[in-house]
Every structure is written in C-alpha cells, then in structure tokens.
Design an enzyme around this catalytic site. Structure first.
Site, PDB file in Angstrom:
ATOM      1  N   ASP A  67       0.911  -1.152   0.019  1.00  0.00           N
ATOM      2  CA  ASP A  67       0.010   0.010   0.128  1.00  0.00           C
ATOM      3  C   ASP A  67       0.747   1.185   0.055  1.00  0.00           C
ATOM      4  O   ASP A  67       1.989   1.187  -0.037  1.00  0.00           O
ATOM      5  CB  ASP A  67      -0.903   0.065   1.154  1.00  0.00           C
ATOM      6  CG  ASP A  67       0.118  -0.432   2.476  1.00  0.00           C
ATOM      7  OD1 ASP A  67       0.876  -0.286   2.496  1.00  0.00           O
ATOM      8  OD2 ASP A  67      -1.087  -0.678   3.522  1.00  0.00           O
ATOM      9  N   ASN A 137      -7.497  -2.308  14.477  1.00  0.00           N
ATOM     10  CA  ASN A 137      -8.604  -2.713  14.058  1.00  0.00           C
ATOM     11  C   ASN A 137      -8.615  -3.983  12.862  1.00  0.00           C
ATOM     12  O   ASN A 137      -9.789  -4.196  12.405  1.00  0.00           O
ATOM     13  CB  ASN A 137      -9.322  -1.400  13.339  1.00  0.00           C
ATOM     14  CG  ASN A 137      -8.622  -0.965  12.215  1.00  0.00           C
ATOM     15  OD1 ASN A 137      -7.699  -1.687  11.554  1.00  0.00           O
ATOM     16  ND2 ASN A 137      -8.934   0.019  11.267  1.00  0.00           N
ATOM     17  N   HIS A 139      -6.914  -4.464  10.427  1.00  0.00           N
ATOM     18  CA  HIS A 139      -6.688  -4.411   8.910  1.00  0.00           C
ATOM     19  C   HIS A 139      -5.399  -5.001   8.664  1.00  0.00           C
ATOM     20  O   HIS A 139      -4.525  -5.112   9.591  1.00  0.00           O
ATOM     21  CB  HIS A 139      -6.671  -2.785   8.513  1.00  0.00           C
ATOM     22  CG  HIS A 139      -5.606  -2.088   8.938  1.00  0.00           C
ATOM     23  ND1 HIS A 139      -5.506  -0.531   9.002  1.00  0.00           N
ATOM     24  CD2 HIS A 139      -4.364  -2.110   9.379  1.00  0.00           C
ATOM     25  CE1 HIS A 139      -4.421   0.033   9.265  1.00  0.00           C
ATOM     26  NE2 HIS A 139      -3.470  -1.013   9.838  1.00  0.00           N
ATOM     27  N   GLU A 144      -9.761  -1.765   5.562  1.00  0.00           N
ATOM     28  CA  GLU A 144     -10.164  -1.266   6.977  1.00  0.00           C
ATOM     29  C   GLU A 144     -11.253  -2.087   7.111  1.00  0.00           C
ATOM     30  O   GLU A 144     -11.796  -2.860   6.232  1.00  0.00           O
ATOM     31  CB  GLU A 144     -10.435   0.145   6.510  1.00  0.00           C
ATOM     32  CG  GLU A 144      -9.061   1.071   6.312  1.00  0.00           C
ATOM     33  CD  GLU A 144      -8.503   1.354   7.555  1.00  0.00           C
ATOM     34  OE1 GLU A 144      -8.377   0.494   8.353  1.00  0.00           O
ATOM     35  OE2 GLU A 144      -7.944   2.479   7.781  1.00  0.00           O
TER      36      GLU A 144
HETATM   37  P1  PGA Z   1       2.454  -1.059  12.745  1.00  0.00           P
HETATM   38  O1  PGA Z   1       1.334  -0.916  11.490  1.00  0.00           O
HETATM   39  O2  PGA Z   1       3.236  -2.109  12.219  1.00  0.00           O
HETATM   40  O3  PGA Z   1       3.103   0.210  12.599  1.00  0.00           O
HETATM   41  O4  PGA Z   1       1.620  -1.213  13.975  1.00  0.00           O
HETATM   42  C1  PGA Z   1       0.681  -2.400  11.136  1.00  0.00           C
HETATM   43  C2  PGA Z   1      -0.734  -1.894  10.319  1.00  0.00           C
HETATM   44  O5  PGA Z   1      -1.324  -1.063  10.803  1.00  0.00           O
HETATM   45  O6  PGA Z   1      -0.829  -2.625   9.601  1.00  0.00           O
END
Ligand code: PGA
Length: 264
Positions: A67, A137, A139, A144
């Site tokens: 992404d 959450n 994701h 999302e």
């Molecule tokens: P993080 O993000 O590794 O910075 O916790 C993970 C994500 O939101 O997919």
C-alpha cells in the site's frame, strides 16, 4: 494455520527473516509482498544483516508493496516509498526495476492504475511470500473494517482509528492522508504463502479475533483463515488474548516432527 509464539519483537523479526531468507535461497527469483510499519522493522534489519554477511542475494528478487498513502510523493518522509528506501531498499540489492510500490501521486483513473498493479503482480508470476502486519482494528494492508473479503487493489478511505494512529506522524490535519492505494483482501489471499507479524499489547485483541474469531469483514485479517498456508508470528504481548496457546505449541511440535518442510 500455524501460530508461532515468540518472546518479543526481536525474536519475531529474527524468525520472519529466517523464513524470508529460506524462501529466497530455495527460489532466488522469489516474488515478495512487503509491508511497512513498525512491526516489520526487525525483519528488514535481519535481512540486511544477512545480505551484508554475504548470505543473502536479492539480485533476482522482485517485490510488491501492499500500500501507499494517496497524495504523498515518494520523497515525502511519511510515504511508504520513503520508508522502504530508508529501511530496506537502500541497504540490499533488489534491482530498482524489480521494486513495485503503489504510486501515491496518481490523480484520477484509480481503477485502471490499480488494475495495472494487479497485472504487474500476475506478470511477475504471483507473490510467493506475503509479509503482513495487522492494525489495531484488524486491518491488513489498508483493508479497513468492512472491506470486501474479495476486494482487489483499489483506492480505500482510511478509518478513524487508522487516522488516529497516524496523527503522530503528521504536523497538521490537512497534511494527513485520508485515503490510500492498497492491495485487496482477495489479492492477498492469492499469494502463495503469508507471514503475519504482530508485536505488542495493542495488537492482542486484533490477533485473537483474526485467529480465533469468526471470519468477518469487520476484521479483515480474519479472512486469512481461508488461506491454505498462513503463519502468524506473534510475540507474548500480542498473543496475550489467544485462548489456545498450548495447542498452537503442540501443533508446532508436531509440524517439526512430521512436516518440517512447512517450517522452512
Ligand atoms: P504497525 O502497523 O506495524 O506500525 O503497528 C501495522 C498496520 O497498521 O498494518
């Protein structure tokens, strides 16, 4: 699903690097799906160390990132392009022409751009090994909650929770991206093998829902239950809400005994 329980983020990174390195050693032209964020930093650091020690060659590897924020140029310090350059690509030998990261600067024709990204994955022969983090959450990528479980690469509006998590990285509200280009859940489910890494207590609820909860669009990572070869590598804090840890340890022991090739 394999659930590999590790002590801390250092051990999670080391185990993930071992699996990625094995993949490249078995198939030097491996196609990797890569993730950004705090979680995979240890993985990238270990891969860089293996490369520096002359034990890992990325010269025939191709990569596709999950992404990118819409509106951020590759040079923007908070772009995922920039993250990947700083934390990985500038320190290993993946050829620039083999690196694919969604372009956050496109405007309009999003569907055709995203369709081309999917085509490029197909032309490369598909993704052999996909690295994932997980959001609080649930994701994966920027899929999302309520993303279609069949979704493809597309423009996606970020959730309030993700915007809150991102706030600390941006100096003003206006600067904060509200959307991203992300590989879809359907795209991720087509990859041949998936490693999901999770560390820290803030991920514990999402990890438990993803592994032990029902498959639901409300928790995108729960869709991984549909994938035939997924390994969760989770530290103690992120595993704290799992209810069947003893069983996962037993499964791992039996896998070591009977099908050790699954652990390469
Ligand atoms: P993080 O993000 O590794 O910075 O916790 C993970 C994500 O939101 O997919």
């Amino acid at each position: 699903m394999l659930v590999v329980l590790k002590r801390d983020s250092e051990d999670v990174g080391r185990e993930a690097a071992r699996l990625v390195a094995n993949t490249i050693q078995i198939k030097p032209t491996a196609v990797l799906g890569l993730a950004t964020g705090n979680t995979p930093l240890g993985l990238y650091q270990h891969l860089i160390e293996l490369h520096r020690a002359g034990q890992l060659d990325f010269s025939r590897v191709a990569t596709f990132n999950l992404d990118e924020y819409l509106g951020l140029a590759p040079s923007h310090p908070q772009s995922f392009h920039h993250f990947m350059t700083v934390h990985f690509f500038s320190r290993v030998n993946v050829p620039a022409s083999n690196i694919h990261i969604p372009d956050g600067t496109i405007s309009g024709n999003y569907d055709s751009y995203c369709g081309e990204y999917e085509q490029a994955i197909r032309r490369a022969g598909g993704i052999d090994l996909q690295i994932l983090g997980i959001g609080r959450n649930g994701h994966i990528g920027f899929n999302e909650p309520t993303s279609s479980l069949a979704s493809r690469t597309r423009l996606k509006a970020l959730s309030r929770e993700t915007l809150e998590d991102n706030r600390r990285f941006f100096s003003s509200e206006e600067e904060m991206p509200k959307c991203a280009i992300t590989m879809g859940i359907g795209t991720i489910l087509e990859t041949r093998r998936i490693l999901l890494l999770a560390t820290g207590e803030s991920k514990a609820a999402a990890v438990a829902k993803a592994i032990e909860g029902p498959i639901t669009a409300s928790v995108s990572a729960s869709a991984l239950q549909l994938h035939p070869d997924v390994t969760f590598i989770v530290d103690e804090a992120a595993a704290s809400e799992l209810t069947q840890k003893d069983y996962y340890r037993h499964v791992l022991k039996m896998t070591e005994l009977f099908t050790p090739e699954r652990l390469l």
